[in-house]
Write a protein that holds these residues in place. Structure first.
Motif, PDB file in Angstrom:
ATOM      1  N   ILE A  21       0.831  -1.212   0.000  1.00 16.14           N
ATOM      2  CA  ILE A  21       0.000   0.000   0.000  1.00 16.14           C
ATOM      3  C   ILE A  21       0.863   1.259   0.000  1.00 16.14           C
ATOM      4  N   ALA A  22       2.052   1.202   0.616  1.00 15.91           N
ATOM      5  CA  ALA A  22       2.965   2.355   0.554  1.00 15.91           C
ATOM      6  C   ALA A  22       3.442   2.556  -0.882  1.00 15.91           C
ATOM      7  N   ALA A  23       3.761   1.470  -1.575  1.00 14.31           N
ATOM      8  CA  ALA A  23       4.192   1.560  -2.971  1.00 14.31           C
ATOM      9  C   ALA A  23       3.049   2.074  -3.850  1.00 14.31           C
ATOM     10  N   ASP A  24       1.828   1.616  -3.607  1.00 12.00           N
ATOM     11  CA  ASP A  24       0.659   2.121  -4.353  1.00 12.00           C
ATOM     12  C   ASP A  24       0.523   3.629  -4.208  1.00 12.00           C
ATOM     13  N   LEU A  25       0.651   4.134  -2.984  1.00 14.45           N
ATOM     14  CA  LEU A  25       0.541   5.572  -2.747  1.00 14.45           C
ATOM     15  C   LEU A  25       1.620   6.318  -3.531  1.00 14.45           C
ATOM     16  N   ALA A  26       2.850   5.819  -3.462  1.00 14.33           N
ATOM     17  CA  ALA A  26       3.946   6.465  -4.188  1.00 14.33           C
ATOM     18  C   ALA A  26       3.694   6.450  -5.691  1.00 14.33           C
ATOM     19  N   ILE A  27       3.251   5.317  -6.211  1.00 16.29           N
ATOM     20  CA  ILE A  27       3.002   5.179  -7.652  1.00 16.29           C
ATOM     21  C   ILE A  27       1.921   6.153  -8.109  1.00 16.29           C
ATOM     22  N   LEU A  28       0.857   6.271  -7.344  1.00 18.74           N
ATOM     23  CA  LEU A  28      -0.221   7.180  -7.730  1.00 18.74           C
ATOM     24  C   LEU A  28       0.232   8.633  -7.716  1.00 18.74           C
ATOM     25  N   HIS A  29       1.037   9.011  -6.718  1.00 20.32           N
ATOM     26  CA  HIS A  29       1.569  10.384  -6.690  1.00 20.32           C
ATOM     27  C   HIS A  29       2.531  10.616  -7.849  1.00 20.32           C
ATOM     28  N   LEU A  30       3.378   9.657  -8.114  1.00 22.20           N
ATOM     29  CA  LEU A  30       4.312   9.787  -9.231  1.00 22.20           C
ATOM     30  C   LEU A  30       3.559   9.902 -10.552  1.00 22.20           C
ATOM     31  N   ASP A  31       2.505   9.111 -10.705  1.00 22.87           N
ATOM     32  CA  ASP A  31       1.711   9.170 -11.925  1.00 22.87           C
ATOM     33  C   ASP A  31       1.074  10.553 -12.096  1.00 22.87           C
ATOM     34  N   ALA A  32       0.559  11.104 -11.015  1.00 21.62           N
ATOM     35  CA  ALA A  32      -0.031  12.447 -11.094  1.00 21.62           C
ATOM     36  C   ALA A  32       1.039  13.472 -11.482  1.00 21.62           C
ATOM     37  N   ASP A  33       2.220  13.364 -10.899  1.00 20.07           N
ATOM     38  CA  ASP A  33       3.305  14.281 -11.257  1.00 20.07           C
ATOM     39  C   ASP A  33       3.690  14.118 -12.722  1.00 20.07           C
ATOM     40  N   LEU A  34       3.746  12.885 -13.208  1.00 21.23           N
ATOM     41  CA  LEU A  34       4.093  12.651 -14.615  1.00 21.23           C
ATOM     42  C   LEU A  34       3.047  13.257 -15.547  1.00 21.23           C
ATOM     43  N   ARG A  35       1.781  13.154 -15.176  1.00 22.35           N
ATOM     44  CA  ARG A  35       0.736  13.772 -15.995  1.00 22.35           C
ATOM     45  C   ARG A  35       0.898  15.287 -16.007  1.00 22.35           C
ATOM     46  N   TRP A  36       1.274  15.875 -14.840  1.00 23.82           N
ATOM     47  CA  TRP A  36       1.523  17.317 -14.782  1.00 23.82           C
ATOM     48  C   TRP A  36       2.712  17.688 -15.670  1.00 23.82           C
ATOM     49  N   ILE A  37       3.754  16.888 -15.632  1.00 27.83           N
ATOM     50  CA  ILE A  37       4.940  17.148 -16.462  1.00 27.83           C
ATOM     51  C   ILE A  37       4.555  17.141 -17.939  1.00 27.83           C
ATOM     52  N   ASP A  38       3.804  16.131 -18.363  1.00 26.32           N
ATOM     53  CA  ASP A  38       3.376  16.045 -19.765  1.00 26.32           C
ATOM     54  C   ASP A  38       2.492  17.226 -20.150  1.00 26.32           C
ATOM     55  N   SER A  39       1.555  17.569 -19.280  1.00 28.76           N
ATOM     56  CA  SER A  39       0.651  18.681 -19.550  1.00 28.76           C
ATOM     57  C   SER A  39       1.419  20.003 -19.637  1.00 28.76           C
ATOM     58  N   THR A  40       2.347  20.182 -18.746  1.00 28.56           N
ATOM     59  CA  THR A  40       3.144  21.413 -18.741  1.00 28.56           C
ATOM     60  C   THR A  40       4.002  21.502 -19.993  1.00 28.56           C
ATOM     61  N   GLU A  41       4.578  20.384 -20.405  1.00 28.99           N
ATOM     62  CA  GLU A  41       5.403  20.399 -21.619  1.00 28.99           C
ATOM     63  C   GLU A  41       4.588  20.828 -22.838  1.00 28.99           C
ATOM     64  N   ARG A  42       3.332  20.378 -22.915  1.00 32.92           N
ATOM     65  CA  ARG A  42       2.472  20.779 -24.029  1.00 32.92           C
ATOM     66  C   ARG A  42       2.157  22.274 -23.994  1.00 32.92           C
ATOM     67  N   ARG A  43       2.238  22.882 -22.828  1.00 35.15           N
ATOM     68  CA  ARG A  43       1.881  24.302 -22.674  1.00 35.15           C
ATOM     69  C   ARG A  43       3.082  25.235 -22.663  1.00 35.15           C
ATOM     70  N   LEU A  44       4.278  24.725 -22.858  1.00 30.46           N
ATOM     71  CA  LEU A  44       5.471  25.550 -22.682  1.00 30.46           C
ATOM     72  C   LEU A  44       5.503  26.796 -23.562  1.00 30.46           C
ATOM     73  N   ALA A  45       5.091  26.685 -24.803  1.00 28.97           N
ATOM     74  CA  ALA A  45       5.142  27.856 -25.694  1.00 28.97           C
ATOM     75  C   ALA A  45       4.293  28.985 -25.129  1.00 28.97           C
ATOM     76  N   ASN A  46       3.073  28.669 -24.713  1.00 31.65           N
ATOM     77  CA  ASN A  46       2.200  29.690 -24.133  1.00 31.65           C
ATOM     78  C   ASN A  46       2.727  30.182 -22.791  1.00 31.65           C
ATOM     79  N   LEU A  47       3.291  29.279 -22.019  1.00 32.24           N
ATOM     80  CA  LEU A  47       3.848  29.682 -20.728  1.00 32.24           C
ATOM     81  C   LEU A  47       5.010  30.654 -20.915  1.00 32.24           C
ATOM     82  N   ARG A  48       5.826  30.404 -21.923  1.00 32.41           N
ATOM     83  CA  ARG A  48       6.964  31.295 -22.195  1.00 32.41           C
ATOM     84  C   ARG A  48       6.452  32.715 -22.458  1.00 32.41           C
ATOM     85  N   ASP A  49       5.362  32.826 -23.257  1.00 30.56           N
ATOM     86  CA  ASP A  49       4.780  34.152 -23.511  1.00 30.56           C
ATOM     87  C   ASP A  49       4.283  34.791 -22.216  1.00 30.56           C
ATOM     88  N   ASP A  50       3.625  34.003 -21.365  1.00 31.21           N
ATOM     89  CA  ASP A  50       3.121  34.523 -20.088  1.00 31.21           C
ATOM     90  C   ASP A  50       4.267  35.009 -19.207  1.00 31.21           C
TER      91      ASP A  50
END
Length: 188
Positions: A144-173
């Motif tokens: 269950i400790a590994a499950d918690l870590a995996i779920l948090h890591l997965d959420a962070d990875l989704r944020w990383i992917d989402s942020t990478e897609r937005r970098l051009a607009n973020l640079r303008d901001d």
């Protein structure tokens, strides 16, 4: 993790000494966050000073004498409150990464590389946690400790992917914010 409350909960069923607390913590909670024995003893001193535990005897075995500590009524009341108060919810689980991306954009550094480096580290840790989870020698607490870590890591990875897609607009901001800061500095 709240070390004081963790130690109180571990010794609530029966009096324990520091070495036993260290062993129990390691067995139950130490998968990714080991606790140094010095931290246990300094926390026990603070708990005793604050009236949350009291020394109730000394255990003598083959080694040095070990002071046994018991949770007081005040400690039990505090522990009860701690259990049923919501834990701290953070707006950003990776504030360093957020800051690095924003500052990389501001300073004309490679924000994609910042995200890629973190992505690699997250995936490596996710593989490690998956091995722990799927190992036949892992106990249910480790799983269950590994499950918690995996779920948090997965959420962070989704944020990383989402942020990478937005970098051009973020640079303008960011450039827009930087221009506003420069204008404000000129007015001073």
């Amino acid at each position: 993790m709240a070390v004081s409350e963790t130690l109180l909960a571990l010794m609530e069923p029966r009096p324990l000494h520091g070495y036993e607390l260290h062993q129990r913590y390691g067995a139950l909670l130490g998968l990714r966050r080991p606790l140094r024995s010095g931290q246990i003893y300094s926390t026990l001193q603070r708990l005793q000073r604050d009236g949350l535990v009291t020394a109730v005897g000394v255990e003598r075995s083959g080694g040095p004498d070990r002071t046994l500590f018991q949770v007081t009524e005040v400690g039990t009341s505090g522990l009860e409150r701690w259990f049923f108060e919501p834990g701290g919810v953070q707006q950003y689980l990776q504030p360093d990464l957020y800051a690095k991306v924003v500052l990389a954009l501001l300073t004309q550094r490679d924000a994609v590389r910042v995200l890629d480096v973190q992505r690699v580290a997250h995936r490596a840790l996710m593989r490690e946690m998956t091995k722990i989870k799927s190992s036949p020698t892992s106990g249910r607490l480790e799983v269950i400790a590994a499950d918690l870590a995996i779920l948090h890591l997965d959420a962070d990875l989704r944020w990383i992917d989402s942020t990478e897609r937005r970098l051009a607009n973020l640079r303008d901001d960011i450039e827009g914010h930087a221009a506003l800061i420069q204008e404000a500095d000129k007015l001073r």
